[in-house]
Design an enzyme around this catalytic site. Structure first.
Site, PDB file in Angstrom:
ATOM      1  N   CYS A  75       0.904  -1.146  -0.205  1.00  0.00           N
ATOM      2  CA  CYS A  75      -0.056  -0.161   0.008  1.00  0.00           C
ATOM      3  C   CYS A  75       0.908   1.107   0.050  1.00  0.00           C
ATOM      4  O   CYS A  75       1.843   1.523   0.809  1.00  0.00           O
ATOM      5  CB  CYS A  75      -0.939  -0.049   1.261  1.00  0.00           C
ATOM      6  SG  CYS A  75      -2.135   1.504   1.154  1.00  0.00           S
ATOM      7  N   CYS A  79      -0.085   5.078   6.850  1.00  0.00           N
ATOM      8  CA  CYS A  79      -0.723   4.806   8.175  1.00  0.00           C
ATOM      9  C   CYS A  79       0.423   4.131   8.981  1.00  0.00           C
ATOM     10  O   CYS A  79       0.845   3.031   8.847  1.00  0.00           O
ATOM     11  CB  CYS A  79      -1.967   4.024   7.987  1.00  0.00           C
ATOM     12  SG  CYS A  79      -3.009   4.686   6.683  1.00  0.00           S
ATOM     13  N   CYS A  82       0.123   0.379  10.428  1.00  0.00           N
ATOM     14  CA  CYS A  82      -0.249  -0.688   9.241  1.00  0.00           C
ATOM     15  C   CYS A  82       0.913  -1.332   8.623  1.00  0.00           C
ATOM     16  O   CYS A  82       1.823  -1.129   8.203  1.00  0.00           O
ATOM     17  CB  CYS A  82      -1.008   0.035   8.255  1.00  0.00           C
ATOM     18  SG  CYS A  82      -1.697  -1.236   7.244  1.00  0.00           S
ATOM     19  N   CYS A 119     -16.295  -9.742   5.282  1.00  0.00           N
ATOM     20  CA  CYS A 119     -15.765  -8.265   5.088  1.00  0.00           C
ATOM     21  C   CYS A 119     -14.385  -8.623   4.131  1.00  0.00           C
ATOM     22  O   CYS A 119     -13.450  -9.219   4.581  1.00  0.00           O
ATOM     23  CB  CYS A 119     -15.380  -7.789   6.259  1.00  0.00           C
ATOM     24  SG  CYS A 119     -14.646  -6.029   5.816  1.00  0.00           S
ATOM     25  N   CYS A 150     -19.364  -6.713   3.177  1.00  0.00           N
ATOM     26  CA  CYS A 150     -18.789  -5.513   3.625  1.00  0.00           C
ATOM     27  C   CYS A 150     -17.560  -5.344   2.854  1.00  0.00           C
ATOM     28  O   CYS A 150     -16.924  -6.547   2.482  1.00  0.00           O
ATOM     29  CB  CYS A 150     -18.521  -5.852   5.264  1.00  0.00           C
ATOM     30  SG  CYS A 150     -17.706  -4.198   5.832  1.00  0.00           S
ATOM     31  N   ARG A 282     -18.049  -3.237  17.486  1.00  0.00           N
ATOM     32  CA  ARG A 282     -17.361  -4.269  17.434  1.00  0.00           C
ATOM     33  C   ARG A 282     -16.114  -4.127  17.778  1.00  0.00           C
ATOM     34  O   ARG A 282     -15.089  -3.274  17.774  1.00  0.00           O
ATOM     35  CB  ARG A 282     -17.079  -4.657  15.860  1.00  0.00           C
ATOM     36  CG  ARG A 282     -16.422  -5.753  15.459  1.00  0.00           C
ATOM     37  CD  ARG A 282     -16.156  -5.923  14.156  1.00  0.00           C
ATOM     38  NE  ARG A 282     -17.687  -6.073  13.318  1.00  0.00           N
ATOM     39  CZ  ARG A 282     -17.941  -5.436  12.368  1.00  0.00           C
ATOM     40  NH1 ARG A 282     -16.973  -4.777  11.676  1.00  0.00           N
ATOM     41  NH2 ARG A 282     -19.070  -5.505  11.863  1.00  0.00           N
TER      42      ARG A 282
HETATM   43  N1  SAM Z   1      -6.786   0.302   2.940  1.00  0.00           N
HETATM   44  C1  SAM Z   1      -7.989   0.392   3.482  1.00  0.00           C
HETATM   45  C2  SAM Z   1      -8.304   1.695   4.426  1.00  0.00           C
HETATM   46  O1  SAM Z   1      -7.362   1.933   5.215  1.00  0.00           O
HETATM   47  O2  SAM Z   1      -9.433   2.311   4.550  1.00  0.00           O
HETATM   48  C3  SAM Z   1      -8.745  -0.687   4.033  1.00  0.00           C
HETATM   49  C4  SAM Z   1      -8.048  -1.666   5.063  1.00  0.00           C
HETATM   50  S1  SAM Z   1      -7.444  -0.942   6.416  1.00  0.00           S
HETATM   51  C5  SAM Z   1      -6.386  -2.061   7.141  1.00  0.00           C
HETATM   52  C6  SAM Z   1      -8.664  -0.983   7.608  1.00  0.00           C
HETATM   53  C7  SAM Z   1      -8.444  -0.522   9.075  1.00  0.00           C
HETATM   54  O3  SAM Z   1      -7.726  -1.578   9.788  1.00  0.00           O
HETATM   55  C8  SAM Z   1      -7.617   0.861   9.290  1.00  0.00           C
HETATM   56  O4  SAM Z   1      -8.236   1.968   9.073  1.00  0.00           O
HETATM   57  C9  SAM Z   1      -7.207   0.630  10.815  1.00  0.00           C
HETATM   58  O5  SAM Z   1      -8.254   1.163  11.644  1.00  0.00           O
HETATM   59  C10 SAM Z   1      -7.482  -1.030  10.890  1.00  0.00           C
HETATM   60  N2  SAM Z   1      -5.830  -1.411  11.224  1.00  0.00           N
HETATM   61  C11 SAM Z   1      -4.804  -1.509  10.483  1.00  0.00           C
HETATM   62  N3  SAM Z   1      -3.635  -1.878  11.001  1.00  0.00           N
HETATM   63  C12 SAM Z   1      -4.223  -2.239  12.464  1.00  0.00           C
HETATM   64  C13 SAM Z   1      -3.245  -2.672  13.529  1.00  0.00           C
HETATM   65  N4  SAM Z   1      -2.063  -2.750  13.208  1.00  0.00           N
HETATM   66  N5  SAM Z   1      -3.926  -2.394  14.482  1.00  0.00           N
HETATM   67  C14 SAM Z   1      -5.230  -2.147  14.834  1.00  0.00           C
HETATM   68  N6  SAM Z   1      -6.001  -1.710  13.757  1.00  0.00           N
HETATM   69  C15 SAM Z   1      -5.393  -1.814  12.441  1.00  0.00           C
HETATM   70  C1  DTB Z   2     -11.368  -2.702  11.181  1.00  0.00           C
HETATM   71  O1  DTB Z   2     -11.676  -1.554  11.779  1.00  0.00           O
HETATM   72  N1  DTB Z   2     -10.510  -3.521  11.461  1.00  0.00           N
HETATM   73  C2  DTB Z   2     -10.433  -4.523  10.551  1.00  0.00           C
HETATM   74  C3  DTB Z   2     -11.305  -4.249   9.539  1.00  0.00           C
HETATM   75  N2  DTB Z   2     -11.928  -3.069   9.912  1.00  0.00           N
HETATM   76  C4  DTB Z   2     -10.974  -4.105   8.185  1.00  0.00           C
HETATM   77  C5  DTB Z   2      -8.891  -4.534  10.242  1.00  0.00           C
HETATM   78  C6  DTB Z   2      -7.932  -4.772  11.359  1.00  0.00           C
HETATM   79  C7  DTB Z   2      -6.614  -4.885  10.754  1.00  0.00           C
HETATM   80  C8  DTB Z   2      -5.643  -5.233  11.708  1.00  0.00           C
HETATM   81  C9  DTB Z   2      -4.193  -5.527  11.236  1.00  0.00           C
HETATM   82  C10 DTB Z   2      -3.934  -6.636  10.200  1.00  0.00           C
HETATM   83  O2  DTB Z   2      -4.586  -7.811  10.347  1.00  0.00           O
HETATM   84  O3  DTB Z   2      -3.501  -6.308   9.182  1.00  0.00           O
HETATM   85 FE1  SF4 Z   3      -2.927   1.416   3.380  1.00  0.00          FE
HETATM   86 FE2  SF4 Z   3      -2.874   0.166   5.802  1.00  0.00          FE
HETATM   87 FE3  SF4 Z   3      -3.432   2.767   5.470  1.00  0.00          FE
HETATM   88 FE4  SF4 Z   3      -5.237   1.151   4.513  1.00  0.00          FE
HETATM   89  S1  SF4 Z   3      -4.418   1.151   6.748  1.00  0.00           S
HETATM   90  S2  SF4 Z   3      -4.559   2.812   3.624  1.00  0.00           S
HETATM   91  S3  SF4 Z   3      -3.834  -0.669   3.949  1.00  0.00           S
HETATM   92  S4  SF4 Z   3      -1.553   1.695   4.943  1.00  0.00           S
END
Ligand code: SAM
Ligand code: DTB
Ligand code: SF4
Length: 344
Positions: A75, A79, A82, A119, A150, A282
Site C-alpha cells: 500500500c 498509516c 499498518c 468483509c 462488507c 465491534r
Molecule cells: N486500505 C483500506 C483503508 O485504510 O481504509 C482498508 C484496510 S485498512 C487495513 C482498515 C483498518 O484497519 C484501518 O483503518 C485501521 O483502523 C485498521 N488497522 C490496520 N492496521 C491495524 C493495526 N496494526 N492495529 C489495529 N488496527 C489496524
Molecule cells: C477494522 O476496523 N478493523 C479490521 C477491519 N476494519 C478491516 C482490520 C484490522 C486489521 C488489523 C491488522 C491486520 O491484520 O493487518
Molecule cells: Fe494502506 Fe494500511 Fe493505510 Fe489501509 S490502513 S490505507 S492498507 S497503509
C-alpha cells in the site's frame, strides 16, 4: 467544583449527557461529555453502558464477521500502525488480488463457521477503476451465499459507492482512526476530510456505514473521548463501530508504543455503547492479545460484534476453538443472519 463533586454529578448522569441535538433530533456528543463518561468510576461506567446495551440489544448475542484480505500489502499510504504499508519493513509481501474463486471459497468457509457478515479488505489508497470490476463480482457471489457483504477498499471516488451498492454491498468500512488533533501524528498521506468525503459518498449511495477507530496508539484519554464524540456526532452515527486495539507490528512506526491499560480499552467500548446506543459495537483488532476476562468485560460493556476467524487481514485473531470455548463459558450465542437462512 472538586473532583469528587464532578464524579458524583457525572455518576448521576448530569454531566454525561449529549451536548446538543442534531438536525434530526439525534443527540450529539461533545468530547467533554464523553470525557466525563471516561472519568466515571469503572463500576458506574459499566453499569450505565450495560443498561444501555440491554435496552437496545439481546445482551447475550454477538454477531460474527469474517475478514479476508483480497489484496494484501504494497500500500502506498503511510498509516503508522499498518503492516501493509509498502514503506515499512514488516515482512508483508505485495501480493496479487485473490481470484473470485478463492474469495467465494473463503466466504463459504466463513459461513460454515457461523459468520453472518463477510468483509473484504484491500491494501489500497482507493480502488482504481480496473480493480473495482472484479470486486463487484466478488460482492455479488458472496451475497448469493446469504452472507451480509462488507468491503474496506480505502477512499472512494465519485460513482464507485453507487457501483458497490448496485453489486449488493451492505456495509462499507472506512475508519476515521483517531481524533483530528492526533490524526496528523499517525497518517500524513490522506486527511480526515478525505475520509469523511468517502463516508458521505457511502451514505448517499445507501450503503450502511461501518466506521470506527484505533486506540492504544499512545494517545491521551481525551483523544479517545474526542474520537468517540466525533463518531457519535455523525448524523446519523455509524451503523457499525469497530473499536480496534492497536496490534503492534514490528517494522511499523508504532511497534514500540507502550501498552494501553486493558481497563482503559474496556472503558472505550463502554463509552462507544453509551454514545451510540443502537450501533453494532465491534470488538475488533487486538483480541488475540487480550485475556478472556478483558473480552468478557468488553461484552458486558456493550460490544456485540467480533471478527471471527484465524486471521484479521495480515495479523492473528483468536482461533474458532478459543472463541467457541469463550462463548460457551459466557453463555453467549451468535446472532442469526438478518436475511434468514443462508442460500447456495
Ligand atoms: N486500505 C483500506 C483503508 O485504510 O481504509 C482498508 C484496510 S485498512 C487495513 C482498515 C483498518 O484497519 C484501518 O483503518 C485501521 O483502523 C485498521 N488497522 C490496520 N492496521 C491495524 C493495526 N496494526 N492495529 C489495529 N488496527 C489496524
Ligand atoms: C477494522 O476496523 N478493523 C479490521 C477491519 N476494519 C478491516 C482490520 C484490522 C486489521 C488489523 C491488522 C491486520 O491484520 O493487518
Ligand atoms: Fe494502506 Fe494500511 Fe493505510 Fe489501509 S490502513 S490505507 S492498507 S497503509
Amino acid at each position: 467544583m472538586s473532583t469528587s463533586d464532578t464524579r458524583s454529578e457525572a455518576a448521576s448522569g448530569k454531566l454525561c449527557t449529549p451536548a446538543r441535538m442534531g438536525a434530526t433530533g439525534a443527540p450529539r456528543w461533545s468530547a467533554a461529555a464523553v470525557m466525563a463518561l471516561f472519568e466515571l468510576p469503572f463500576n458506574d461506567l459499566l453499569h450505565r453502558a450495560h443498561e444501555t446495551h440491554r435496552a437496545n440489544f439481546d445482551p447475550n448475542s454477538v454477531q460474527l464477521s469474517t475478514l479476508v484480505s483480497i489484496k494484501t500489502g504494497g500500500c502506498p499510504e503511510d498509516c503508522g500502525y499498518c503492516p501493509q504499508a509498502a514503506r515499512y519493513h514488516t515482512g508483508v509481501a505485495d501480493e496479487d488480488m485473490l481470484s473470485r474463486e478463492e474469495v467465494v471459497a473463503a466466504a463459504r468457509a466463513a459461513r460454515a463457521n457461523g459468520a453472518t457478515r463477510f468483509c473484504m479488505g484491500a491494501a489500497w489508497r482507493g480502488p482504481k477503476e480496473r480493480d473495482l470490476a472484479p470486486v463487484l463480482d466478488m460482492i455479488r457471489e458472496v451475497r448469493a451465499l446469504g452472507l451480509e457483504t462488507c468491503a474496506t477498499l480505502g477512499l472512494l471516488r465519485e460513482g464507485q459507492a453507487e457501483a458497490l451498492k448496485a453489486a449488493g454491498l451492505d456495509y462499507y468500512n472506512h475508519n476515521i482512526d483517531t481524533a483530528p488533533a492526533f490524526y496528523g501524528e499517525i497518517i500524513t498521506t490522506r486527511t480526515q476530510d478525505d475520509r469523511l468525503a468517502t463516508l458521505e459518498r457511502v451514505r448517499r449511495a445507501g450503503i450502511k456505514v461501518c466506521c470506527g477507530g484505533i486506540v492504544g496508539m499512545g494517545e491521551e484519554r481525551s483523544t479517545r473521548a474526542a474520537l468517540i464524540a466525533q463518531l457519535a456526532s455523525m448524523n446519523p452515527y455509524p451503523d457499525s463501530v469497530p473499536i480496534n486495539h492497536l496490534v503492534r507490528v514490528p517494522g511499523t512506526p508504532l511497534a514500540g508504543t507502550p501498552a494501553l491499560d486493558p481497563l482503559e480499552f474496556v472503558r472505550t467500548i463502554a463509552c462507544a455503547r453509551i454514545a451510540m446506543p443502537k450501533a453494532m459495537v465491534r470488538l475488533s483488532a487486538g483480541r488475540q492479545e487480550m485475556s478472556d476476562a478483558v473480552q468478557a468485560l468488553c461484552f458486558f460493556a456493550g460490544a456485540n460484534s467480533i471478527f471471527h476467524g484465524e486471521k484479521l487481514l495480515t495479523t492473528g485473531n483468536p482461533g474458532a476453538e478459543r472463541d467457541r470455548s469463550l462463548f460457551a463459558r459466557l453463555g453467549l450465542t451468535t446472532m442469526a443472519a438478518p436475511r434468514g437462512a443462508p442460500r447456495g
